[in-house]
Design an enzyme around this catalytic site. Sequence first.
Site, short mmCIF file in Angstrom:
data_model
loop_
_atom_site.label_atom_id
_atom_site.label_comp_id
_atom_site.label_asym_id
_atom_site.label_seq_id
_atom_site.Cartn_x
_atom_site.Cartn_y
_atom_site.Cartn_z
N HIS A 70 0.85 -1.19 0.00
CA HIS A 70 0.00 0.00 0.00
C HIS A 70 0.88 1.23 0.00
CE1 HIS A 70 -3.22 2.74 1.08
NE2 HIS A 70 -4.03 1.80 0.66
N ASP A 124 -7.84 -5.64 0.15
CA ASP A 124 -8.29 -6.58 -0.87
C ASP A 124 -7.85 -8.01 -0.61
OD1 ASP A 124 -9.67 -4.75 -2.48
OD2 ASP A 124 -7.76 -3.92 -3.11
#
Length: 379
Positions: free
Chosen positions: A261, A315
């Site tokens: 991320h 996710d």
Amino acid sequence: MSEPEYRPGLADVPVAESSISFIDGQRARLEYRGIAVEALARESTFEETSWLLLKGELPTQKELAIFDSQLKEHRKLKYKLCDMIKCMPESGHPMAALQASVAGLGMFYPARDVSNSKTNWESVVRLIAKLPTLVATFHRLRHGDDAIAPREDLSHAANFYWMLFGREPSTAVARVLDACFVLHAEHQMNASTFSARVTGSTLADPYSVVAAAVGTLSGPLHGGANEEVLDMLDEIGEPSKATGWLEHAVATKKKIMGMGHRVYKVKDPRATVLQELAEHVFAESGRPVRYDLTLQLEAAAVKILGPKGIYPNVDFFSGIVYEALGIPRDLFTPIFAVARVSGWLSHWLEQLKNNRIFRPEQIFTGTNDCPYTPIDQRP
Ligand code: COA
């Protein structure tokens, strides 16, 4: 004047002032309007969280009751919009169908005067209320089934499940889906939210704003990653193969979907809550082998990629939860949009309060003053 520094992907470059959400990527902290996302996922609902994001504070009972009934009232689609969806190719991706139908929605409800706060709010309610119906309608029609009309006696999440499958979810399933919506509702200056703000900054109408954001969300580096996580798990096959597969993937510079991320350098707090939710669902539906594979892959990734600050993101676990709820893989990203629309619209309203059109600079790398060579004289 010195040349401005170019930061690919605008990394660490502030593009707006915002009070909607806060992330501390080192402490795994995500807050919506100051409230930890874990508390909202456990104790709030998507409807209440949407109000919080849009208005800046938790609603009173009366405010929530009015907002909830407005959302319920606006769930239905005009029959011409259903006809438009009927004409879409059934093999098309549901994100493309969603983007096109949101743009179409704007033709049925013109809202070009974005200086009018009353019509802006009506558009906000309409978009949040209708996105689930657009997704479910395309899904039903592409399989040759009739669309299922929304019900006003169900919550936002439970009604979405009803419109997809024609049966009511159990209380536990409705709660899990609702918590997934809360967890996906907002995430600071991510690509689709930035896209929404850029489009909003041109004073485009809110339907164009959301259509632009849906398109941006569809990419595999953003919302599309949740589908690809399951494709990756299919490719790996068994839990015992997870470590070997990961070592090979890292050696060949493959991106591991659901990992890494821009902001979080530890495990994404939403992934932690989603993992808990997955375990609740498996308590009802039975624990799939795929979950053991996910855990093996996470353990291997923590050892191999952890030192680079790469950990599971939202996710990594969302697909496995949706799969356990019986939701088809290509609806995972549209569900993300159904939730994130509240965040997009909160940013749109915030952008309009202090708007200046986005018009960044570039570093020109081409050549200047080139002659025009007529076509018959070109080599
Ligand atoms: N798998 C393997 N390596 C990864 C990785 C992943 N998922 N994510 C980042 N890295 C590595 C990059 O290869 C790069 O290594 P290098 O410095 O040796 O070249 C480094 O970490 C920085 O990656 P970069 O892609 O520049 O980071 P970013 O901040 O631009 O991108 C993401 C962030 C989310 C796009 C990226 O982590 C990614 O592609 N993840 C997979 C897709 C995904 O799950 N997206 C959903 C996000 S919620």
